[in-house]
Design a protein around this motif. Structure first.
Motif, PDB file in Angstrom:
ATOM      1  N   HIS A 109      51.714 -22.034   3.948  1.00 13.53           N
ATOM      2  CA  HIS A 109      53.045 -22.501   3.565  1.00 13.53           C
ATOM      3  C   HIS A 109      53.840 -21.264   3.144  1.00 13.53           C
ATOM      4  O   HIS A 109      53.597 -20.713   2.068  1.00 13.53           O
ATOM      5  N   PRO A 110      54.764 -20.806   3.986  1.00 13.41           N
ATOM      6  CA  PRO A 110      55.452 -19.542   3.702  1.00 13.41           C
ATOM      7  C   PRO A 110      56.333 -19.568   2.466  1.00 13.41           C
ATOM      8  O   PRO A 110      56.649 -18.508   1.921  1.00 13.41           O
ATOM      9  N   VAL A 128      41.893 -17.917   1.978  1.00 18.44           N
ATOM     10  CA  VAL A 128      41.516 -16.518   2.185  1.00 18.44           C
ATOM     11  C   VAL A 128      42.634 -15.637   1.654  1.00 18.44           C
ATOM     12  O   VAL A 128      43.810 -15.871   1.948  1.00 18.44           O
ATOM     13  N   THR A 129      42.257 -14.625   0.868  1.00 21.42           N
ATOM     14  CA  THR A 129      43.264 -13.712   0.324  1.00 21.42           C
ATOM     15  C   THR A 129      43.715 -12.721   1.393  1.00 21.42           C
ATOM     16  O   THR A 129      43.097 -12.583   2.447  1.00 21.42           O
ATOM     17  N   PHE A 135      37.176 -14.909   0.555  1.00 22.07           N
ATOM     18  CA  PHE A 135      37.217 -16.347   0.794  1.00 22.07           C
ATOM     19  C   PHE A 135      36.833 -17.106  -0.474  1.00 22.07           C
ATOM     20  O   PHE A 135      35.786 -16.863  -1.071  1.00 22.07           O
ATOM     21  N   PHE A 136      37.696 -18.047  -0.905  1.00 22.23           N
ATOM     22  CA  PHE A 136      37.437 -18.906  -2.051  1.00 22.23           C
ATOM     23  C   PHE A 136      37.303 -20.340  -1.544  1.00 22.23           C
ATOM     24  O   PHE A 136      38.195 -20.837  -0.848  1.00 22.23           O
ATOM     25  N   ALA A 137      36.208 -21.018  -1.882  1.00 21.06           N
ATOM     26  CA  ALA A 137      35.990 -22.377  -1.381  1.00 21.06           C
ATOM     27  C   ALA A 137      35.324 -23.238  -2.443  1.00 21.06           C
ATOM     28  O   ALA A 137      34.641 -22.736  -3.340  1.00 21.06           O
ATOM     29  N   PHE A 148      46.318 -23.734  -3.875  1.00 23.42           N
ATOM     30  CA  PHE A 148      46.374 -22.761  -2.776  1.00 23.42           C
ATOM     31  C   PHE A 148      47.595 -21.874  -3.000  1.00 23.42           C
ATOM     32  O   PHE A 148      48.738 -22.350  -2.904  1.00 23.42           O
ATOM     33  N   PRO A 149      47.400 -20.588  -3.292  1.00 22.26           N
ATOM     34  CA  PRO A 149      48.538 -19.702  -3.560  1.00 22.26           C
ATOM     35  C   PRO A 149      49.482 -19.575  -2.366  1.00 22.26           C
ATOM     36  O   PRO A 149      49.062 -19.660  -1.208  1.00 22.26           O
ATOM     37  N   GLN A 150      50.730 -19.358  -2.670  1.00 19.12           N
ATOM     38  CA  GLN A 150      51.786 -19.286  -1.654  1.00 19.12           C
ATOM     39  C   GLN A 150      51.454 -18.287  -0.551  1.00 19.12           C
ATOM     40  O   GLN A 150      51.058 -17.150  -0.812  1.00 19.12           O
ATOM     41  N   GLY A 151      51.618 -18.730   0.687  1.00 18.92           N
ATOM     42  CA  GLY A 151      51.503 -17.850   1.839  1.00 18.92           C
ATOM     43  C   GLY A 151      50.100 -17.571   2.325  1.00 18.92           C
ATOM     44  O   GLY A 151      49.925 -16.954   3.384  1.00 18.92           O
ATOM     45  N   LEU A 152      49.056 -18.003   1.586  1.00 16.92           N
ATOM     46  CA  LEU A 152      47.687 -17.688   1.986  1.00 16.92           C
ATOM     47  C   LEU A 152      47.139 -18.770   2.923  1.00 16.92           C
ATOM     48  O   LEU A 152      47.445 -19.957   2.791  1.00 16.92           O
ATOM     49  N   ILE A 153      46.296 -18.353   3.867  1.00 14.78           N
ATOM     50  CA  ILE A 153      45.680 -19.271   4.816  1.00 14.78           C
ATOM     51  C   ILE A 153      44.694 -20.177   4.074  1.00 14.78           C
ATOM     52  O   ILE A 153      43.846 -19.696   3.317  1.00 14.78           O
TER      53      ILE A 153
END
Length: 215
Positions: A109-110, A128-129, A135-137, A148-153
């Motif tokens: 999400h850009p 994923v940073t 990778f955080f799961a 989920f931080p902004q812009g990250l896959i």
């Protein structure tokens, strides 16, 4: 003097970046005029005297979305285009439905950070940073929350054999979405095979097969 001006310019850019986000309202509300032909960064406000309760209302998030598709998930997004009263308020919400073993594929999400709450079922989620791509799961269950931080896959995968439901909030009236596989292999016009072959280190046949899945 030149170096001092450069420092000031860099600081100004840093502060601008730190406070970047959806426009802040300068009045109680700015109901979107969805019929306006004027194009601005956001949506044009209609005369507040013409605002109605319906401008601040949306119905339907109690209804399951259709998950009969290739990934087995469906996102029902309520943004400013769906709920005009959200315009300039910097928030939106979504319901996400997952068939058994359904996937909300890796995407970004850009313009927004996402906070997700599991309503039913169990989800394996992760992000994923940026470099070095850590990778955080986590596996989530009913009532669990993940951000989920902004812009990250990131992605969500239903690990159960029953339907799952989640609700997500966003700090943008229009968070946007870029689904990675669709963007890379289904763009129009398409990305050159030579570029994708080099990027993924595979042959032309594999690239063409992947592109065929996203036509």
């Amino acid at each position: 003097m030149a170096s001092g001006a450069l420092v000031i310019a860099i600081l100004a850019l840093a502060f601008a970046e730190a406070f970047a986000g959806d426009p802040k309202p300068l009045q109680d509300f700015c109901v979107a005029d969805l019929k306006s032909p004027v194009f601005v960064n956001g949506l044009v406000c209609k005369d507040p005297k013409l605002a109605m309760p319906e401008d601040f209302f949306f119905s339907g998030l109690d209804k399951p979305g259709n998950t009969n598709n290739r990934v087995g998930s469906n996102v029902t997004l309520v943004n400013a285009a769906m709920l005009p009263g959200l315009n300039t308020l910097g928030v939106s919400i979504a319901r996400i439905d997952y068939a058994p073993y359904g996937l909300n594929p890796p995407h970004t999400h850009p313009r927004a950070t996402e906070i997700l709450t599991v309503i039913e079922g169990s989800l394996y989620v992760g992000f994923v940073t940026s470099n070095p791509n850590k990778f955080f799961a986590k596996t989530l269950h009913k009532g669990d929350v993940f951000v989920f931080p902004q812009g990250l896959i990131h992605f969500q995968f239903n690990v159960g054999d029953i339907n799952a439901v989640a609700m997500s909030g966003f700090n943008s009236q229009n968070p946007g979405v870029i689904t990675i596989a669709d963007a890379v292999f289904g763009s129009k016009p398409p990305i050159s095979d030579d570029v994708l072959m080099k990027a993924f280190q595979v042959g032309k046949e594999i690239i063409e097969e992947l592109k065929a899945q996203f036509k």
